[in-house]
Design a protein around this motif. Structure first.
Motif, PDB file in Angstrom:
ATOM      1  N   LEU A  54       0.810  -1.217   0.000  1.00 46.78           N
ATOM      2  CA  LEU A  54       0.000   0.000   0.000  1.00 46.78           C
ATOM      3  C   LEU A  54       0.843   1.267   0.000  1.00 46.78           C
ATOM      4  CD1 LEU A  54      -2.869  -1.133   2.386  1.00 46.78           C
ATOM      5  CD2 LEU A  54      -3.024  -0.738  -0.082  1.00 46.78           C
ATOM      6  N   THR A  55       1.967   1.268   0.711  1.00 47.68           N
ATOM      7  CA  THR A  55       2.804   2.471   0.725  1.00 47.68           C
ATOM      8  C   THR A  55       3.484   2.689  -0.624  1.00 47.68           C
ATOM      9  OG1 THR A  55       4.632   1.240   1.715  1.00 47.68           O
ATOM     10  CG2 THR A  55       3.221   2.499   3.208  1.00 47.68           C
ATOM     11  N   GLY A  56       3.579   1.655  -1.430  1.00 44.95           N
ATOM     12  CA  GLY A  56       4.196   1.786  -2.743  1.00 44.95           C
ATOM     13  C   GLY A  56       3.259   2.312  -3.818  1.00 44.95           C
ATOM     14  N   LEU A  57       1.980   2.449  -3.502  1.00 45.92           N
ATOM     15  CA  LEU A  57       1.024   2.920  -4.501  1.00 45.92           C
ATOM     16  C   LEU A  57       1.040   4.442  -4.599  1.00 45.92           C
ATOM     17  CD1 LEU A  57      -2.020   0.609  -3.702  1.00 45.92           C
ATOM     18  CD2 LEU A  57      -0.430   0.435  -5.626  1.00 45.92           C
ATOM     19  N   PRO A  58       1.009   4.963  -5.818  1.00 47.09           N
ATOM     20  CA  PRO A  58       0.971   6.423  -5.967  1.00 47.09           C
ATOM     21  C   PRO A  58      -0.379   6.990  -5.563  1.00 47.09           C
ATOM     22  CG  PRO A  58       0.717   5.363  -8.101  1.00 47.09           C
ATOM     23  CD  PRO A  58       0.988   4.265  -7.096  1.00 47.09           C
ATOM     24  N   LYS A  59      -0.395   8.266  -5.262  1.00 46.35           N
ATOM     25  CA  LYS A  59      -1.598   9.056  -4.942  1.00 46.35           C
ATOM     26  C   LYS A  59      -2.552   8.377  -3.964  1.00 46.35           C
ATOM     27  CE  LYS A  59      -3.639   7.738  -9.379  1.00 46.35           C
ATOM     28  NZ  LYS A  59      -4.067   8.153 -10.669  1.00 46.35           N
ATOM     29  N   THR A  60      -1.981   7.632  -3.015  1.00 48.49           N
ATOM     30  CA  THR A  60      -2.782   6.886  -2.046  1.00 48.49           C
ATOM     31  C   THR A  60      -2.445   7.314  -0.623  1.00 48.49           C
ATOM     32  OG1 THR A  60      -2.861   4.981  -3.533  1.00 48.49           O
ATOM     33  CG2 THR A  60      -3.354   4.568  -1.224  1.00 48.49           C
ATOM     34  N   GLU A  61      -3.478   7.537   0.178  1.00 53.86           N
ATOM     35  CA  GLU A  61      -3.318   7.855   1.598  1.00 53.86           C
ATOM     36  C   GLU A  61      -4.068   6.792   2.398  1.00 53.86           C
ATOM     37  OE1 GLU A  61      -4.782  11.824   2.305  1.00 53.86           O
ATOM     38  OE2 GLU A  61      -3.602  12.651   0.649  1.00 53.86           O
TER      39      GLU A  61
END
Length: 177
Positions: A122-129
């Motif tokens: 999940l931390t590797g996904l762009p534009k994601t919080e």
């Protein structure tokens, strides 16, 4: 025979001191037969945290190709995709491919285990919080739940204060990614 969803009518008084938003909204929350009161109330918290005049609840659990909430533009594109719960990285990737911004609000007693398992993906996904609510605090939201609710949600920094009648709950919000 399939169970029918339950309708909850809600008057939400939103005081967002972080963004200087002060609005009252009349909402209709639909509780899917397989959904808990707590999950429905967490969807309401996500609504308050992301309030926008175009923010809307989707079809919910019955639609696998839609998030829990979203902001759709007039042209049909999605500017914000919002999920509630302990979503899989695959589910969040679907949002990343369709929206400008993706937010996930995790809750429940197993968030630490879920986060340890999916943190890297999940931390590797762009534009994601990714955010989490403490389980002990959100579990108490069911105490405020009623078929006709008038709630005041006050947002101040990373705290949410949910009030109805004489009851008030304080709920913390932690950013995980």
């Amino acid at each position: 025979m399939a169970l029918k969803p339950t309708i909850y009518k809600t008057t939400l008084n939103l005081i967002d001191m972080n963004r200087d938003i002060y609005v009252t909204e009349k909402l209709m929350l639909v509780l899917h037969p397989s959904e808990t009161d707590v999950r429905m109330m967490v969807r309401l918290l996500a609504y308050a945290l992301n309030y926008d005049q175009d923010l809307a609840f989707s079809k919910g659990l019955s639609a696998t190709d839609e998030p829990d909430l979203w902001v759709k533009r007039p042209d049909g594109s999605v500017s914000c995709w919002i999920e509630v719960g302990q979503a899989s990285p695959e589910r969040i990737r679907k949002g990343v491919s369709r929206a400008d911004q993706v937010k996930l609000y995790a809750y429940g007693s197993e968030v630490d285990v879920w986060w340890a398992k999916h943190c890297d993906a999940l931390t590797g996904l762009p534009k994601t919080e990714v955010y989490s609510f403490p389980a002990v605090q959100v579990d108490r939201l069911s105490e405020l739940c009623g078929r006709n609710m008038e709630l005041t949600i006050t947002l101040s920094e990373d705290q949410l204060y949910v009030t109805t009648g004489e009851q008030q709950l304080e709920i913390g919000l932690t950013r995980l990614a």
